[in-house]
Design a protein around this motif. Structure first.
Motif, mmCIF file in Angstrom:
data_model
loop_
_atom_site.group_PDB
_atom_site.id
_atom_site.type_symbol
_atom_site.label_atom_id
_atom_site.label_comp_id
_atom_site.label_asym_id
_atom_site.label_seq_id
_atom_site.Cartn_x
_atom_site.Cartn_y
_atom_site.Cartn_z
ATOM 1 N N ASN A 136 0.771 -1.148 -0.057
ATOM 2 C CA ASN A 136 -0.160 -0.097 -0.092
ATOM 3 C C ASN A 136 0.861 1.226 0.000
ATOM 4 O O ASN A 136 0.662 2.159 -0.954
ATOM 5 N N TYR A 137 1.803 1.313 0.930
ATOM 6 C CA TYR A 137 2.831 2.411 0.860
ATOM 7 C C TYR A 137 3.550 2.533 -0.320
ATOM 8 O O TYR A 137 3.668 3.594 -0.901
ATOM 9 N N GLN A 138 4.032 1.266 -1.156
ATOM 10 C CA GLN A 138 4.823 1.516 -2.441
ATOM 11 C C GLN A 138 3.835 2.179 -3.439
ATOM 12 O O GLN A 138 4.223 2.834 -4.391
ATOM 13 N N THR A 139 2.553 1.898 -3.245
ATOM 14 C CA THR A 139 1.517 2.456 -4.200
ATOM 15 C C THR A 139 1.392 3.891 -4.153
ATOM 16 O O THR A 139 1.099 4.559 -5.011
ATOM 17 N N MET A 140 1.246 4.184 -2.792
ATOM 18 C CA MET A 140 1.145 5.759 -2.701
ATOM 19 C C MET A 140 2.557 6.384 -3.090
ATOM 20 O O MET A 140 2.290 7.614 -3.687
ATOM 21 N N ILE A 141 3.462 5.822 -3.113
ATOM 22 C CA ILE A 141 4.528 6.548 -3.791
ATOM 23 C C ILE A 141 4.804 6.612 -5.065
ATOM 24 O O ILE A 141 4.959 7.525 -5.814
ATOM 25 N N ALA A 142 4.043 5.550 -5.745
ATOM 26 C CA ALA A 142 3.957 5.416 -7.141
ATOM 27 C C ALA A 142 3.087 6.542 -7.506
ATOM 28 O O ALA A 142 3.251 7.128 -8.780
ATOM 29 N N LYS A 157 -6.978 20.235 -10.665
ATOM 30 C CA LYS A 157 -7.362 18.959 -11.280
ATOM 31 C C LYS A 157 -6.070 17.883 -10.583
ATOM 32 O O LYS A 157 -6.462 16.793 -10.392
ATOM 33 N N SER A 158 -4.961 18.214 -10.750
ATOM 34 C CA SER A 158 -3.809 17.336 -10.133
ATOM 35 C C SER A 158 -4.172 16.861 -8.856
ATOM 36 O O SER A 158 -3.906 15.584 -8.793
ATOM 37 N N GLY A 159 -4.467 17.887 -7.993
ATOM 38 C CA GLY A 159 -4.719 17.592 -6.579
ATOM 39 C C GLY A 159 -5.882 16.522 -6.386
ATOM 40 O O GLY A 159 -5.847 15.622 -5.559
ATOM 41 N N GLU A 160 -7.062 16.779 -7.405
ATOM 42 C CA GLU A 160 -8.216 15.861 -7.137
ATOM 43 C C GLU A 160 -7.784 14.590 -7.755
ATOM 44 O O GLU A 160 -8.209 13.648 -7.308
ATOM 45 N N ILE A 161 -6.997 14.530 -8.656
ATOM 46 C CA ILE A 161 -6.532 13.073 -9.335
ATOM 47 C C ILE A 161 -5.756 12.354 -8.125
ATOM 48 O O ILE A 161 -6.162 11.189 -7.802
ATOM 49 N N ASP A 167 -7.500 7.723 -2.187
ATOM 50 C CA ASP A 167 -8.561 7.366 -1.411
ATOM 51 C C ASP A 167 -9.117 5.641 -2.051
ATOM 52 O O ASP A 167 -9.114 4.931 -1.401
ATOM 53 N N TYR A 168 -8.730 5.485 -3.159
ATOM 54 C CA TYR A 168 -8.852 3.999 -3.556
ATOM 55 C C TYR A 168 -7.808 3.192 -3.099
ATOM 56 O O TYR A 168 -8.257 1.832 -2.704
ATOM 57 N N ASN A 169 -6.601 3.720 -2.806
ATOM 58 C CA ASN A 169 -5.522 2.968 -2.346
ATOM 59 C C ASN A 169 -5.901 2.609 -0.864
ATOM 60 O O ASN A 169 -5.759 1.397 -0.347
ATOM 61 N N GLY A 170 -6.507 3.694 -0.102
ATOM 62 C CA GLY A 170 -6.977 3.458 1.198
ATOM 63 C C GLY A 170 -8.017 2.220 1.425
ATOM 64 O O GLY A 170 -8.037 1.511 2.347
ATOM 65 N N ASP A 171 -8.872 2.605 0.334
ATOM 66 C CA ASP A 171 -10.132 1.609 0.469
ATOM 67 C C ASP A 171 -9.662 -0.025 0.269
ATOM 68 O O ASP A 171 -10.103 -0.935 0.589
ATOM 69 N N VAL A 387 -12.417 13.587 6.400
ATOM 70 C CA VAL A 387 -10.815 13.377 6.837
ATOM 71 C C VAL A 387 -9.938 12.902 5.755
ATOM 72 O O VAL A 387 -10.281 11.899 4.983
ATOM 73 N N MET A 388 -9.118 13.669 5.527
ATOM 74 C CA MET A 388 -7.881 13.192 4.185
ATOM 75 C C MET A 388 -6.817 12.632 4.890
ATOM 76 O O MET A 388 -6.318 12.990 5.729
ATOM 77 N N MET A 389 -6.348 11.322 4.452
ATOM 78 C CA MET A 389 -5.079 10.573 4.990
ATOM 79 C C MET A 389 -4.098 10.787 4.099
ATOM 80 O O MET A 389 -4.194 10.505 2.803
ATOM 81 N N GLY A 390 -3.020 11.034 4.589
ATOM 82 C CA GLY A 390 -1.693 11.583 3.773
ATOM 83 C C GLY A 390 -0.729 10.594 4.105
ATOM 84 O O GLY A 390 -0.886 9.683 4.522
ATOM 85 N N MET A 391 0.364 10.956 3.800
ATOM 86 C CA MET A 391 1.617 10.146 3.938
ATOM 87 C C MET A 391 2.446 10.474 5.089
ATOM 88 O O MET A 391 3.425 9.698 5.434
#
Length: 397
Positions: A136-142, A157-161, A167-171, A387-391
């Motif tokens: 999951n962490y590797q995907t966040m980096i990618a 738009k970049s931020g929204e993407i 969000d998908y990665n967290g799900d 609530v937004m989850m960051g790195m």
């Protein structure tokens, strides 16, 4: 008859002694790359602080063997020289764990390889959980690298993407935790993935998992009982922290060491920021705080930053570096009490309190700080933001 009674009494006494004796678990293995003074440490988290259970140096032949006391079953972290670590289930399984150790790369990045635990079935659950977390962490980096390389002209738009992909990665991670909870409910270590589920959304799965765990063993029954009790207490505290409820009173030290209460700010809108000198995301948020302080300081808005640094010197040093003009505070127990009272598990944790001392909005960052202030001054009713989850250290309860 007396002899039989004596033997029974002796056996019972021995059984009681054995039951009360401190159990231990042995963890051993090899470290490929070692520096001078390299140590292996096993600890458990307690809020932002940690309780060290055992510590040993790595041997000359790059092996280690550490005996860890077990007061009750639960997760613990095995740390290798502060370069690598792995979360294990501490109960009754001895473990063999090898580490790569010191990062020998020219450019050192805190992204160590996955660490495998060789033990029993309970720690195989931890292997699965740890691997999902690693991927999951590797995907966040990618995601971060891919969006950055795309160099989209529209920053919004970049931020929204990025946000949608995070969000998908967290799900996806939550889905794996649900899988583990459903299929490993006969093992006590299922409590580890269970802790990552949402008490409301996953209530049916959690209850089914606990019911199966209770049937599996006496230890499972005890863990399930403790979990239900803890969750009931957490729910009660969360209810108290809902928007519209009074912000809990607490005391902090100011720069002169004088104790000050939160209620001192009653009558003014207050931006309350919990942070620490060692928290990168916290310090990245300070420019926003400075900007909004200048904008609203003459409009009936106060700002207060409260540090949860374990050492006062670290706090005062950071203040000298950051030069924040608003009021500053420090709590003396590394934030343990305030994190429990205000129900957050990560920082920065920024909330807005209205002039009546009630919680207006929580989990504020960047532009949302300004929006919340403007809405509060305009008399709009409070709403709970997403609530937004960051790195960074961004978890929240």
């Amino acid at each position: 008859m007396k002899k039989i009674k004596f033997l029974f009494s002796a056996a019972f006494a021995l059984l009681s002694l054995t039951a009360n004796a401190q159990q231990t678990v042995t963890i051993q293995g090899k470290v490929k790359f070692v520096q001078d003074g390299f140590k292996m440490q096993v600890y458990q988290r307690d809020g932002t602080s940690k309780k060290v259970l055992a510590e040993v140096p790595v041997n000359a032949d790059k092996t280690y063997k550490i005996t860890v006391p077990v007061e009750k079953p639960g997760t613990a972290v095995v740390d290798c020289g502060q370069w690598q670590s792995v979360t294990v289930w501490l109960e009754d399984e001895n473990m063999d764990i090898d580490f790569r150790g010191y990062d020998t790369a020219k450019i050192k990045i805190k992204n160590p390889p996955f660490v495998y635990i060789r033990a029993g079935k309970k720690n195989e659950v931890m292997n699965l959980m740890n691997f999902y977390a690693y991927r999951n962490y590797q995907t966040m980096i990618a995601i971060s690298q891919t969006v950055w390389r795309a160099k989209l002209e529209d920053e919004k738009k970049s931020g929204e993407i990025s946000s949608a992909l995070y969000d998908y990665n967290g799900d996806d991670y939550t889905a794996w935790m649900r899988y583990l909870a459903e299929h490993y409910s006969h093992l006590t270590s299922v409590m580890a993935p269970l802790s990552h589920l949402n008490a409301d959304k996953d209530a049916d799965l959690i209850n089914a998992t606990l019911a199966n765990l209770e049937k599996s063993s006496e230890t499972g029954k005890q863990l399930a009982t403790e979990y239900r009790k803890e969750q009931a207490e957490i729910k009660e505290k969360r209810e108290r922290m809902k928007e519209g409820n009074p912000a809990p009173e607490f005391t902090f030290q100011n720069l002169k060491g004088k104790e000050t209460k939160l209620s001192k700010f009653r009558g003014k809108v207050l931006v309350l920021d919990f942070w620490a000198s060692w928290c990168g995301p916290c310090r990245q948020e300070i420019p926003n705080m400075k900007k909004y302080y200048e904008e609203f300081k003459d409009k009936g808005v106060e700002f207060l930053s409260v540090s949860i640094d374990a050492k006062k010197d670290a706090w005062t040093k950071a203040l000298g570096e950051e030069k924040m003009a608003w009021q500053q505070g420090w709590v003396t127990d590394a934030g343990k009490s305030i994190m429990d009272t205000y129900q957050f598990s990560g920082i920065p944790f920024i909330i807005l309190i209205d002039k009546d001392g009630n919680i207006y909005k929580k989990h504020l960052r960047g532009e949302s700080i300004k929006e919340a202030i403007e809405d509060c001054l305009a008399g709009k009713k409070p709403t709970a933001p997403k609530v937004m989850m960051g790195m960074g250290m961004m978890g929240a309860m």
